[in-house]
Motif scaffolding. Sequence first.
Motif, mmCIF file in Angstrom:
data_model
loop_
_atom_site.group_PDB
_atom_site.id
_atom_site.type_symbol
_atom_site.label_atom_id
_atom_site.label_comp_id
_atom_site.label_asym_id
_atom_site.label_seq_id
_atom_site.Cartn_x
_atom_site.Cartn_y
_atom_site.Cartn_z
ATOM 1 N N GLU A 44 0.835 -1.194 0.000
ATOM 2 C CA GLU A 44 0.000 0.000 0.000
ATOM 3 C C GLU A 44 0.874 1.250 0.000
ATOM 4 O O GLU A 44 2.027 1.223 0.425
ATOM 5 C CB GLU A 44 -0.906 -0.008 1.235
ATOM 6 C CG GLU A 44 -1.941 -1.108 1.228
ATOM 7 C CD GLU A 44 -2.923 -0.966 2.374
ATOM 8 O OE1 GLU A 44 -3.890 -1.749 2.408
ATOM 9 O OE2 GLU A 44 -2.732 -0.092 3.223
ATOM 10 N N ARG A 45 0.263 2.321 -0.477
ATOM 11 C CA ARG A 45 0.958 3.609 -0.439
ATOM 12 C C ARG A 45 1.118 4.026 1.012
ATOM 13 O O ARG A 45 0.166 3.948 1.796
ATOM 14 C CB ARG A 45 0.159 4.643 -1.225
ATOM 15 C CG ARG A 45 0.895 5.929 -1.509
ATOM 16 C CD ARG A 45 0.159 6.752 -2.556
ATOM 17 N NE ARG A 45 0.102 6.067 -3.847
ATOM 18 C CZ ARG A 45 -0.327 6.656 -4.966
ATOM 19 N NH1 ARG A 45 -0.727 7.931 -4.933
ATOM 20 N NH2 ARG A 45 -0.370 5.986 -6.094
ATOM 21 N N GLU A 46 2.315 4.506 1.371
ATOM 22 C CA GLU A 46 2.565 4.873 2.758
ATOM 23 C C GLU A 46 3.143 6.272 2.881
ATOM 24 O O GLU A 46 3.862 6.755 2.003
ATOM 25 C CB GLU A 46 3.506 3.866 3.436
ATOM 26 C CG GLU A 46 4.880 3.755 2.834
ATOM 27 C CD GLU A 46 5.748 2.725 3.549
ATOM 28 O OE1 GLU A 46 5.302 2.130 4.555
ATOM 29 O OE2 GLU A 46 6.879 2.500 3.085
ATOM 30 N N PHE A 47 2.826 6.887 3.978
ATOM 31 C CA PHE A 47 3.286 8.240 4.279
ATOM 32 C C PHE A 47 4.775 8.244 4.566
ATOM 33 O O PHE A 47 5.302 7.363 5.264
ATOM 34 C CB PHE A 47 2.521 8.768 5.488
ATOM 35 C CG PHE A 47 3.032 10.071 6.023
ATOM 36 C CD1 PHE A 47 3.813 10.105 7.178
ATOM 37 C CD2 PHE A 47 2.745 11.269 5.381
ATOM 38 C CE1 PHE A 47 4.282 11.295 7.684
ATOM 39 C CE2 PHE A 47 3.216 12.466 5.876
ATOM 40 C CZ PHE A 47 3.983 12.480 7.024
ATOM 41 N N VAL A 48 5.450 9.256 4.045
ATOM 42 C CA VAL A 48 6.888 9.411 4.278
ATOM 43 C C VAL A 48 7.171 10.677 5.086
ATOM 44 O O VAL A 48 7.823 10.616 6.128
ATOM 45 C CB VAL A 48 7.666 9.461 2.950
ATOM 46 C CG1 VAL A 48 9.142 9.736 3.204
ATOM 47 C CG2 VAL A 48 7.480 8.169 2.164
ATOM 48 N N ALA A 49 6.699 11.810 4.598
ATOM 49 C CA ALA A 49 6.986 13.085 5.259
ATOM 50 C C ALA A 49 6.001 14.137 4.775
ATOM 51 O O ALA A 49 5.376 13.974 3.722
ATOM 52 C CB ALA A 49 8.418 13.540 4.977
ATOM 53 N N ALA A 50 5.875 15.212 5.547
ATOM 54 C CA ALA A 50 4.982 16.305 5.161
ATOM 55 C C ALA A 50 5.496 17.611 5.726
ATOM 56 O O ALA A 50 6.229 17.636 6.732
ATOM 57 C CB ALA A 50 3.560 16.044 5.639
ATOM 58 N N ILE A 51 5.089 18.709 5.084
ATOM 59 C CA ILE A 51 5.479 20.040 5.513
ATOM 60 C C ILE A 51 4.384 21.012 5.127
ATOM 61 O O ILE A 51 3.718 20.839 4.103
ATOM 62 C CB ILE A 51 6.828 20.441 4.854
ATOM 63 C CG1 ILE A 51 7.357 21.750 5.437
ATOM 64 C CG2 ILE A 51 6.685 20.553 3.335
ATOM 65 C CD1 ILE A 51 8.801 22.041 5.038
ATOM 66 N N ARG A 52 4.179 22.023 5.943
ATOM 67 C CA ARG A 52 3.197 23.057 5.606
ATOM 68 C C ARG A 52 3.868 24.162 4.814
ATOM 69 O O ARG A 52 5.018 24.522 5.079
ATOM 70 C CB ARG A 52 2.595 23.648 6.879
ATOM 71 C CG ARG A 52 1.637 22.722 7.585
ATOM 72 C CD ARG A 52 0.906 23.424 8.717
ATOM 73 N NE ARG A 52 0.152 24.599 8.253
ATOM 74 C CZ ARG A 52 -0.780 25.188 8.965
ATOM 75 N NH1 ARG A 52 -1.107 24.705 10.165
ATOM 76 N NH2 ARG A 52 -1.412 26.248 8.506
ATOM 77 N N TRP A 53 3.142 24.702 3.824
ATOM 78 C CA TRP A 53 3.671 25.826 3.076
ATOM 79 C C TRP A 53 3.865 27.032 3.975
ATOM 80 O O TRP A 53 4.844 27.767 3.833
ATOM 81 C CB TRP A 53 2.730 26.222 1.929
ATOM 82 C CG TRP A 53 2.897 25.416 0.705
ATOM 83 C CD1 TRP A 53 1.981 24.590 0.158
ATOM 84 C CD2 TRP A 53 4.044 25.350 -0.156
ATOM 85 N NE1 TRP A 53 2.492 24.013 -0.976
ATOM 86 C CE2 TRP A 53 3.745 24.464 -1.204
ATOM 87 C CE3 TRP A 53 5.299 25.969 -0.148
ATOM 88 C CZ2 TRP A 53 4.631 24.164 -2.223
ATOM 89 C CZ3 TRP A 53 6.202 25.672 -1.172
ATOM 90 C CH2 TRP A 53 5.864 24.782 -2.192
ATOM 91 N N SER A 54 2.928 27.230 4.916
ATOM 92 C CA SER A 54 3.027 28.344 5.851
ATOM 93 C C SER A 54 3.639 27.833 7.143
ATOM 94 O O SER A 54 3.085 26.952 7.774
ATOM 95 C CB SER A 54 1.640 28.927 6.120
ATOM 96 O OG SER A 54 1.071 29.407 4.927
ATOM 97 N N GLY A 55 4.753 28.407 7.537
ATOM 98 C CA GLY A 55 5.424 27.926 8.734
ATOM 99 C C GLY A 55 6.455 26.865 8.412
ATOM 100 O O GLY A 55 6.747 26.588 7.245
ATOM 101 N N ASP A 56 6.991 26.245 9.436
ATOM 102 C CA ASP A 56 8.085 25.293 9.251
ATOM 103 C C ASP A 56 7.796 23.926 9.856
ATOM 104 O O ASP A 56 8.711 23.147 10.070
ATOM 105 C CB ASP A 56 9.361 25.860 9.880
ATOM 106 C CG ASP A 56 9.813 27.140 9.196
ATOM 107 O OD1 ASP A 56 10.162 28.102 9.908
ATOM 108 O OD2 ASP A 56 9.783 27.179 7.957
ATOM 109 N N SER A 57 6.533 23.652 10.103
ATOM 110 C CA SER A 57 6.205 22.357 10.715
ATOM 111 C C SER A 57 6.488 21.219 9.746
ATOM 112 O O SER A 57 6.045 21.253 8.590
ATOM 113 C CB SER A 57 4.731 22.331 11.102
ATOM 114 O OG SER A 57 4.451 23.322 12.058
ATOM 115 N N THR A 58 7.226 20.243 10.230
ATOM 116 C CA THR A 58 7.524 19.059 9.427
ATOM 117 C C THR A 58 7.134 17.804 10.200
ATOM 118 O O THR A 58 7.077 17.804 11.427
ATOM 119 C CB THR A 58 9.019 18.990 9.078
ATOM 120 O OG1 THR A 58 9.778 18.978 10.285
ATOM 121 C CG2 THR A 58 9.442 20.167 8.213
#
Length: 125
Positions: A44-58
């Motif tokens: 299955e497709r799995e999550f690797v990483a994410a980031i918000r365009w606004s701010g620096d949350s990763t």
Amino acid sequence: QVRLVESGGGLVAAGGSLRLSCAASGRTFSSYRMGWFRQAPGKEREFVAAIRWSGDSTYYADFVKGRFTISKDNAENTVTLQMNSLKPEDTAVYYCAAAHVTRISFTYSGVYDYWGQGTQVTVSS
């Protein structure tokens, strides 16, 4: 028309590095979170990483913490996934995706509105 275009995949030996880029266009993404997912054959497709365009949350999946780094360039509308210390089990098609920030279950692929076509990453042992 919204477009997410990945680049940077390829073949690398175990322990090596690759840098994936996602070029986003067609709308304003300031209220979006950008994610990287991957899908290996038969899995299955799995999550690797994410980031918000606004701010620096990763955010990172446990299996990539300390090895992968997600970053963004607001001026260029690109999101980058720097992958170090690659392992054969990292072999997969990697996808860039965008989800509105109100969708809090961002590790779930179903909440993402836009997807790129994917780029193949192959890590040889």
